[in-house]
Structures are given as structure tokens and as C-alpha cells.
Scaffold this motif. Structure first.
Motif, PDB file in Angstrom:
ATOM      1  N   VAL A 173       0.826  -1.219   0.000  1.00  0.00           N
ATOM      2  CA  VAL A 173       0.000   0.000   0.000  1.00  0.00           C
ATOM      3  C   VAL A 173       0.858   1.265   0.000  1.00  0.00           C
ATOM      4  N   SER A 174       2.117   1.148   0.375  1.00  0.00           N
ATOM      5  CA  SER A 174       2.988   2.330   0.395  1.00  0.00           C
ATOM      6  C   SER A 174       3.778   2.495  -0.901  1.00  0.00           C
ATOM      7  N   TYR A 175       3.524   1.643  -1.875  1.00  0.00           N
ATOM      8  CA  TYR A 175       4.212   1.721  -3.163  1.00  0.00           C
ATOM      9  C   TYR A 175       3.249   2.221  -4.252  1.00  0.00           C
ATOM     10  N   ASN A 176       3.814   2.728  -5.335  1.00  0.00           N
ATOM     11  CA  ASN A 176       2.995   3.255  -6.425  1.00  0.00           C
ATOM     12  C   ASN A 176       2.639   2.147  -7.412  1.00  0.00           C
ATOM     13  N   GLY A 177       1.343   2.010  -7.692  1.00  0.00           N
ATOM     14  CA  GLY A 177       0.882   1.007  -8.634  1.00  0.00           C
ATOM     15  C   GLY A 177       0.680   1.572 -10.030  1.00  0.00           C
ATOM     16  N   LEU A 178       0.961   0.760 -11.025  1.00  0.00           N
ATOM     17  CA  LEU A 178       0.722   1.100 -12.430  1.00  0.00           C
ATOM     18  C   LEU A 178      -0.359   0.153 -12.927  1.00  0.00           C
ATOM     19  N   PHE A 179      -1.492   0.719 -13.352  1.00  0.00           N
ATOM     20  CA  PHE A 179      -2.684  -0.101 -13.526  1.00  0.00           C
ATOM     21  C   PHE A 179      -3.098  -0.257 -14.986  1.00  0.00           C
ATOM     22  N   TYR A 180      -3.629  -1.433 -15.247  1.00  0.00           N
ATOM     23  CA  TYR A 180      -4.294  -1.706 -16.519  1.00  0.00           C
ATOM     24  C   TYR A 180      -5.762  -1.350 -16.382  1.00  0.00           C
ATOM     25  N   GLN A 181      -6.308  -0.665 -17.375  1.00  0.00           N
ATOM     26  CA  GLN A 181      -7.698  -0.226 -17.343  1.00  0.00           C
ATOM     27  C   GLN A 181      -8.428  -0.748 -18.572  1.00  0.00           C
ATOM     28  N   LEU A 182      -9.520  -1.463 -18.358  1.00  0.00           N
ATOM     29  CA  LEU A 182     -10.351  -1.947 -19.454  1.00  0.00           C
ATOM     30  C   LEU A 182     -11.682  -1.227 -19.378  1.00  0.00           C
ATOM     31  N   TYR A 183     -11.960  -0.431 -20.409  1.00  0.00           N
ATOM     32  CA  TYR A 183     -13.138   0.432 -20.417  1.00  0.00           C
ATOM     33  C   TYR A 183     -13.053   1.369 -19.201  1.00  0.00           C
ATOM     34  N   ASP A 184     -14.020   1.345 -18.282  1.00  0.00           N
ATOM     35  CA  ASP A 184     -13.969   2.232 -17.114  1.00  0.00           C
ATOM     36  C   ASP A 184     -13.480   1.517 -15.863  1.00  0.00           C
ATOM     37  N   LEU A 185     -13.094   0.255 -15.989  1.00  0.00           N
ATOM     38  CA  LEU A 185     -12.674  -0.526 -14.825  1.00  0.00           C
ATOM     39  C   LEU A 185     -11.152  -0.516 -14.696  1.00  0.00           C
ATOM     40  N   ILE A 186     -10.669   0.042 -13.582  1.00  0.00           N
ATOM     41  CA  ILE A 186      -9.241   0.071 -13.294  1.00  0.00           C
ATOM     42  C   ILE A 186      -8.898  -1.135 -12.428  1.00  0.00           C
ATOM     43  N   HIS A 187      -7.939  -1.929 -12.878  1.00  0.00           N
ATOM     44  CA  HIS A 187      -7.562  -3.144 -12.163  1.00  0.00           C
ATOM     45  C   HIS A 187      -6.517  -2.800 -11.092  1.00  0.00           C
ATOM     46  N   ASN A 188      -7.007  -2.224 -10.012  1.00  0.00           N
ATOM     47  CA  ASN A 188      -6.110  -1.833  -8.918  1.00  0.00           C
ATOM     48  C   ASN A 188      -6.281  -2.704  -7.680  1.00  0.00           C
ATOM     49  N   LEU A 189      -7.076  -3.772  -7.769  1.00  0.00           N
ATOM     50  CA  LEU A 189      -7.205  -4.737  -6.678  1.00  0.00           C
ATOM     51  C   LEU A 189      -6.359  -5.952  -7.046  1.00  0.00           C
ATOM     52  N   TRP A 190      -5.213  -6.067  -6.414  1.00  0.00           N
ATOM     53  CA  TRP A 190      -4.264  -7.122  -6.733  1.00  0.00           C
ATOM     54  C   TRP A 190      -4.409  -8.278  -5.749  1.00  0.00           C
TER      55      TRP A 190
END
Length: 248
Positions: A173-190
């Protein structure tokens, strides 16, 4: 036109002018002495006669194609147009050299490559084969597995020059994530699994894109952590430019 429900769209798919497509249909209707389409200012649909005529035409075209392919097989020739849809990162950086080699072996083949992470609509998009991660989302489609492709948490060596490597998913949680986004859904839940335990981490990050290739480039440039297919980052792992974070 029956497939696209539009003269313009059908003409574009055939790379001809709409007027040319319209004139061709009118010639057939004149020869049959019956309208095949019901036209309006907003739509185009098959007439009752067209609904009966179309399946027989499709069968005739299939027979012609089978005869053509049978002859090519006997002659040992491979030609025609191959339309492939691939994931952006996988296609640009992994599959392209193989396709180049294939075209070198069979110069009579022409390739149309659609590189995109968006979902393929086989009923609308002119595609013969789609190569994707995961199972087909449409139960009516047939797919077969080419390979097991695990996903990895990765980052560049530069990103950890002034940071300690995380040892547990809860530290992310203290690091910066780089996310893949499909349409309006951001895949930020790993999601991570170890010894029967599942950890779901809601990541924070300042970059997201619908292009997997761009996410990889951000990661390689040292902008944060990303979850990527091992195929997409295999070259960088082998060269030591990226590392697999928390490999266990």
C-alpha cells in the motif's frame, strides 16, 4: 450488408465505395426480379426473399471456398488474407517476429494484425483468430489453450534504488501502482496467494492505461509496480532490467 445492416459499413469492410456496393446489390435484385433488402433512412434489413436467399448464398460460397482450399492443399500452396487480433503488448513485442517469419515462408499470405486489449466481437470485427489471456468471455466461441502464462508482480531495478523490496502483500500500500484499465474498470485490486492464504490488496497509483504495452513501458522506466504476464516482460527479466517482486 446483411451482416453489417449498413451499405457504408459493408463497403468499408470490402474496401470499396458505398455507391459501388449499392449498385452491385441492385444488379442482383434486378436479375432476381425481387428486392433483397428493405431500406429506410435509418436502417437496412433483409426482405423475406432476402432471408431465404442469403443462407443458400452462404452455402454456395462455403462450397467454393472448400474447393479452393482443397486445390491449394494438393498444390502445396498457402495464400490468402490472415486476420489476427492480439493483446497489445504480446503482439507488438512477442508475436511480431514469429509472424514476420511466417510471412517470409509464405509470401502469398497477407496479414492484417489488430493489436488491442479490447474485447473482440467476432460477429462484428473482421477477425479470424484472437489471441488473448484467459478464457473466452463468450460461451459460443471455441478456444484452446496455447500455454500456461502466470502473472508476475514486477518493477524495474531503478524503482528500488531508494526503496526496500516488499516482503509481504500488506506492505504494497505504500508503493505506487501502475494499472491496466479496461473500459472504465481500473484493475487496482491485486490478489496474491501463498500457502492457502489469499491476500487482496487495494493499490494506490498515479497512472492507468487501457494499453498493456504502455503499462509495461511505465514499469520499465521506474515509475512503479505492475502486474504483468511473464511473456510480456520475459526479455526484461532475462536482461536484468526488471525484477520479479515477491516471487513466492
Amino acid at each position: 450488408m446483411a451482416e453489417f445492416k449498413s451499405i457504408t459499413a459493408a463497403a468499408l469492410s470490402l474496401d470499396i465505395l458505398p455507391a459501388t456496393a449499392s449498385a452491385a446489390v441492385k444488379r442482383v435484385e434486378t436479375r432476381l426480379n425481387t428486392p433483397l433488402f428493405i431500406r429506410s433512412t435509418r436502417s437496412l434489413k433483409l426482405s423475406p426473399a432476402g432471408e431465404k436467399y442469403l443462407p443458400q448464398c452462404q452455402q454456395a460460397l462455403e462450397l467454393l471456398e472448400q474447393a479452393k482450399q482443397g486445390l491449394k492443399t494438393e498444390l502445396g500452396s498457402v495464400d490468402g488474407e490472415l486476420r489476427i487480433s492480439v493483446m497489445s503488448d504480446l503482439g507488438r513485442n512477442f508475436l511480431t517476429p514469429w509472424l514476420d517469419e511466417f510471412l517470409g515462408l509464405y509470401p502469398e499470405v497477407s496479414l492484417k494484425l489488430h493489436a488491442s486489449d479490447s474485447t473482440v466481437d467476432f460477429y462484428r470485427d473482421p477477425v479470424d483468430i484472437a489471441i488473448r489471456y484467459g478464457k473466452p468471455v463468450d460461451s459460443n466461441l471455441y478456444g484452446f489453450k496455447l500455454s500456461n502464462v502466470p502473472r508476475l508482480l514486477c518493477a524495474s531495478q531503478d524503482y528500488f534504488r531508494d526503496k526496500a523490496l516488499p516482503q509481504h502483500p500488506h506492505e504494497l500500500v505504500s508503493y505506487n501502482g501502475l494499472f491496466y484499465q479496461l473500459y472504465d474498470l481500473i484493475h487496482n485490486l491485486w490478489e496474491f496467494k501463498q500457502n492457502g492464504e489469499t491476500y487482496k490488496i487495494k493499490m494506490n497509483g498515479n497512472r492507468a492505461s487501457n494499453d498493456g504495452d504502455l503499462v509495461r513501458r511505465w514499469c520499465l522506466a521506474g515509475n512503479g509496480l505492475a502486474v504483468k504476464s511473464c511473456l510480456d516482460i520475459s526479455e526484461h527479466l532475462l536482461k536484468g532490467e526488471m525484477i520479479n517482486v515477491m516471487p513466492g
